[in-house]
Design a protein around this motif. Structure first.
Motif, PDB file in Angstrom:
ATOM      1  N   SER A 231     137.355   6.412   6.344  1.00 38.06           N
ATOM      2  CA  SER A 231     137.434   6.008   7.752  1.00 38.06           C
ATOM      3  C   SER A 231     136.083   6.153   8.443  1.00 38.06           C
ATOM      4  CB  SER A 231     138.481   6.845   8.486  1.00 38.06           C
ATOM      5  OG  SER A 231     138.032   8.175   8.640  1.00 38.06           O
ATOM      6  N   ILE A 232     135.886   5.326   9.464  1.00 39.47           N
ATOM      7  CA  ILE A 232     134.667   5.407  10.273  1.00 39.47           C
ATOM      8  C   ILE A 232     134.528   6.788  10.901  1.00 39.47           C
ATOM      9  CG2 ILE A 232     133.654   4.586  12.443  1.00 39.47           C
ATOM     10  CD1 ILE A 232     133.033   2.748  10.170  1.00 39.47           C
ATOM     11  N   GLU A 233     135.646   7.386  11.306  1.00 41.46           N
ATOM     12  CA  GLU A 233     135.609   8.711  11.934  1.00 41.46           C
ATOM     13  C   GLU A 233     135.028   9.745  10.978  1.00 41.46           C
ATOM     14  OE1 GLU A 233     135.597  11.223  14.891  1.00 41.46           O
ATOM     15  OE2 GLU A 233     136.324   9.165  15.143  1.00 41.46           O
ATOM     16  N   ASN A 234     135.467   9.710   9.713  1.00 38.59           N
ATOM     17  CA  ASN A 234     134.938  10.657   8.729  1.00 38.59           C
ATOM     18  C   ASN A 234     133.450  10.425   8.482  1.00 38.59           C
ATOM     19  OD1 ASN A 234     137.396  11.883   8.399  1.00 38.59           O
ATOM     20  ND2 ASN A 234     137.914  10.819   6.500  1.00 38.59           N
ATOM     21  N   VAL A 235     133.059   9.141   8.433  1.00 37.70           N
ATOM     22  CA  VAL A 235     131.641   8.824   8.241  1.00 37.70           C
ATOM     23  C   VAL A 235     130.814   9.368   9.395  1.00 37.70           C
ATOM     24  CG1 VAL A 235     129.961   6.935   8.138  1.00 37.70           C
ATOM     25  CG2 VAL A 235     132.090   6.775   6.832  1.00 37.70           C
ATOM     26  N   CYS A 236     131.290   9.178  10.606  1.00 37.88           N
ATOM     27  CA  CYS A 236     130.554   9.638  11.787  1.00 37.88           C
ATOM     28  C   CYS A 236     130.430  11.164  11.802  1.00 37.88           C
ATOM     29  CB  CYS A 236     131.238   9.148  13.058  1.00 37.88           C
ATOM     30  SG  CYS A 236     131.114   7.352  13.295  1.00 37.88           S
ATOM     31  N   ASN A 237     131.470  11.849  11.371  1.00 37.75           N
ATOM     32  CA  ASN A 237     131.401  13.317  11.292  1.00 37.75           C
ATOM     33  C   ASN A 237     130.335  13.765  10.301  1.00 37.75           C
ATOM     34  OD1 ASN A 237     133.447  13.687  13.179  1.00 37.75           O
ATOM     35  ND2 ASN A 237     135.060  13.784  11.639  1.00 37.75           N
ATOM     36  N   LYS A 238     130.220  13.043   9.190  1.00 36.54           N
ATOM     37  CA  LYS A 238     129.183  13.367   8.207  1.00 36.54           C
ATOM     38  C   LYS A 238     127.790  13.090   8.771  1.00 36.54           C
ATOM     39  CE  LYS A 238     131.953  12.416   4.063  1.00 36.54           C
ATOM     40  NZ  LYS A 238     132.083  11.568   2.861  1.00 36.54           N
ATOM     41  N   ILE A 239     127.667  11.991   9.519  1.00 40.29           N
ATOM     42  CA  ILE A 239     126.372  11.633  10.097  1.00 40.29           C
ATOM     43  C   ILE A 239     125.907  12.712  11.067  1.00 40.29           C
ATOM     44  CG2 ILE A 239     125.216   9.998  11.647  1.00 40.29           C
ATOM     45  CD1 ILE A 239     126.878   7.771  10.327  1.00 40.29           C
ATOM     46  N   ARG A 240     126.816  13.244  11.849  1.00 39.40           N
ATOM     47  CA  ARG A 240     126.450  14.300  12.815  1.00 39.40           C
ATOM     48  C   ARG A 240     125.858  15.519  12.110  1.00 39.40           C
ATOM     49  NH1 ARG A 240     131.239  12.439  15.717  1.00 39.40           N
ATOM     50  NH2 ARG A 240     130.546  11.558  17.727  1.00 39.40           N
ATOM     51  N   LYS A 241     126.268  15.746  10.874  1.00 35.60           N
ATOM     52  CA  LYS A 241     125.763  16.901  10.126  1.00 35.60           C
ATOM     53  C   LYS A 241     124.349  16.690   9.608  1.00 35.60           C
ATOM     54  CE  LYS A 241     130.366  18.381   8.657  1.00 35.60           C
ATOM     55  NZ  LYS A 241     131.292  18.595   7.505  1.00 35.60           N
ATOM     56  N   THR A 242     123.821  15.456   9.758  1.00 39.35           N
ATOM     57  CA  THR A 242     122.456  15.194   9.304  1.00 39.35           C
ATOM     58  C   THR A 242     121.418  15.521  10.382  1.00 39.35           C
ATOM     59  OG1 THR A 242     122.436  12.874  10.063  1.00 39.35           O
ATOM     60  CG2 THR A 242     123.313  13.310   7.850  1.00 39.35           C
ATOM     61  N   VAL A 243     121.844  15.897  11.558  1.00 42.11           N
ATOM     62  CA  VAL A 243     120.926  16.179  12.666  1.00 42.11           C
ATOM     63  C   VAL A 243     120.010  17.345  12.318  1.00 42.11           C
ATOM     64  CG1 VAL A 243     120.749  16.942  15.053  1.00 42.11           C
ATOM     65  CG2 VAL A 243     122.495  15.289  14.420  1.00 42.11           C
ATOM     66  N   VAL A 244     118.707  17.146  12.493  1.00 36.09           N
ATOM     67  CA  VAL A 244     117.751  18.233  12.239  1.00 36.09           C
ATOM     68  C   VAL A 244     116.883  18.543  13.463  1.00 36.09           C
ATOM     69  CG1 VAL A 244     117.634  17.769   9.770  1.00 36.09           C
ATOM     70  CG2 VAL A 244     116.043  16.600  11.299  1.00 36.09           C
ATOM     71  N   GLU A 250     119.936  12.664  19.633  1.00 40.87           N
ATOM     72  CA  GLU A 250     120.128  11.573  20.604  1.00 40.87           C
ATOM     73  C   GLU A 250     120.209  10.220  19.892  1.00 40.87           C
ATOM     74  OE1 GLU A 250     117.770   9.558  24.407  1.00 40.87           O
ATOM     75  OE2 GLU A 250     117.233  11.573  23.736  1.00 40.87           O
ATOM     76  N   ILE A 251     119.322  10.014  18.921  1.00 40.39           N
ATOM     77  CA  ILE A 251     119.306   8.754  18.174  1.00 40.39           C
ATOM     78  C   ILE A 251     120.589   8.594  17.370  1.00 40.39           C
ATOM     79  CG2 ILE A 251     118.164   7.497  16.299  1.00 40.39           C
ATOM     80  CD1 ILE A 251     115.530   8.813  17.239  1.00 40.39           C
ATOM     81  N   ILE A 252     121.024   9.678  16.741  1.00 38.63           N
ATOM     82  CA  ILE A 252     122.216   9.626  15.901  1.00 38.63           C
ATOM     83  C   ILE A 252     123.460   9.318  16.722  1.00 38.63           C
ATOM     84  CG2 ILE A 252     123.787  11.105  14.565  1.00 38.63           C
ATOM     85  CD1 ILE A 252     121.294  12.261  13.202  1.00 38.63           C
TER      86      ILE A 252
END
Length: 369
Positions: A231-244, A250-252
């Motif tokens: 699901s897109i929701e699961n993908v977005c949750n994973k993307i948030r974990k890439t924040v450094v 902000e970009i993410i």
């Protein structure tokens, strides 16, 4: 071409080569061939040994030249181009390249074409796994019973866009009990229903809408290679974990809003690992019976080194400028790893070169003049 194949069949050296290929000996080396001579020999191998070929060369100029030479003798050749991994945000992209790639993958899946030509850069790039890409294909057969509502959703999942009338690739339309799906730019498949039951299946020309031939069954493959694994929701949750960093956060968040709005394809290179846990390269899409042909391996090796060096320089530059490094860029697979995997899987390999090959000491060697 039959005359050329006949002459090849009279050569004891070629007959011995075919016996080694049929015995699954590997690696095998061929030297002394250039241009059309190489193509004729490879076509002879394909014909006599009944082997599909995957020809890997060092750049796209050479790959396209091989395809053009193949066209002189046969229509069996297909080309798989590299993907352009972008390092900036974009909304729209040319659809020609993605369609060319998925059409080649679909032809491999259908076993329609026995000679694949590609470049080492294409092999180094990661793809979603074959299981993910083809998990939702749809099989229609006359007399089969289907829910049109479910079919609509499955077609969307496969990357097709619903239109009033299909005009090209990646589209479908439903008018009453008639379902049209584009197979490629020129050909569509028309499935007529009687209630929920398939009454007829036929190919038709998209431009004229005229029927070409009738079919007993058809399988609908993906319209692009970016089929979602979860699901897109699961993908977005994973993307948030890439924040450094705060700047990246902000970009993410802006990217996530676009992904949720449906514009996820333009973000897949950037967050490839978040979209696809299971990843493959092109060779994973090929059956074990493929003969893997390396065209001028020394040039392939050097090209792969240059690609990795250029990629690392680009990654360092983006990092210095605090730009987001696309995950697809970091995922390039080193040539030595590819070779190790080929050896581990006992894939049959043929090296072809203009000059004598010195690197493969254990290989069966053949020089043609």
């Amino acid at each position: 071409m039959n005359t050329i194949l006949g002459e090849l069949g009279k050569s004891q050296k070629f007959v011995d080569l075919i016996k080694n290929i049929e015995s699954k000996n590997s690696p095998i080396e061929i030297s002394g061939l250039t241009g059309l001579g190489m193509i004729q020999t490879l076509l002879g191998i394909n014909e006599y040994a009944k082997k599909p070929l995957a020809i890997i060369t060092y750049n796209e100029i050479q790959a396209k030249q091989i395809i053009e030479n193949l066209k002189t003798f046969t229509d069996k050749g297909i080309f798989f181009p590299k993907k352009e991994i972008v390092t900036y945000d974009y909304i729209a992209e040319s659809k020609d390249l993605p369609y060319e790639r998925i059409e080649t993958l679909n032809k491999i899946k259908e076993k329609r074409y026995p000679i694949l030509v590609t470049t080492i850069e294409s092999i180094m790039q990661k793809l979603p796994s074959k299981d993910i890409l083809y998990k939702d294909t749809i099989k229609f057969n006359i007399g089969g019973v289907y829910s049109l509502d479910e079919i609509k959703q499955k077609l969307v999942n496969l990357g097709y866009i619903r239109c009033d009338l299909i005009e090209g690739r990646g589209q479908f339309s439903i008018r009453g009990g008639i379902l049209d799906i584009s197979v490629d730019e020129k050909i569509g498949v028309r499935i007529e229903f009687w209630g929920d039951e398939v009454d007829s299946i036929r190919n038709f020309a998209i431009m004229s809408q005229r029927s070409i031939n009738t079919l007993e069954k058809v399988e609908i493959f993906p319209a692009h290679e970016y089929i979602l694994d979860e699901s897109i929701e699961n993908v977005c949750n994973k993307i948030r974990k890439t924040v450094v960093s705060d700047k990246q956060e902000e970009i993410i968040e802006e990217d996530i809003e676009q992904i949720k709005a449906g514009n996820y394809i333009s973000k897949i290179d950037k967050y490839f690992d978040c979209f696809y846990k299971e990843q493959s390269n092109l060779l994973d899409y090929l059956k074990e019976n493929y003969l893997i042909v390396f065209d001028e391996e020394n040039k392939i090796r050097q090209r792969s080194i240059n690609i990795m060096q250029d990629t690392n320089n680009l990654i360092n530059l983006l990092t210095e400028k605090e730009k987001f490094v696309p995950q697809a860029l970091r995922n390039l697979e080193a040539y030595e790893n590819i070779k190790d995997k080929i050896e581990y899987e006992n894939r049959q390999v043929l090296y072809v070169d203009k000059q004598d090959i010195l690197s493969q000491n254990q290989a069966q060697k053949y020089r043609f003049e």
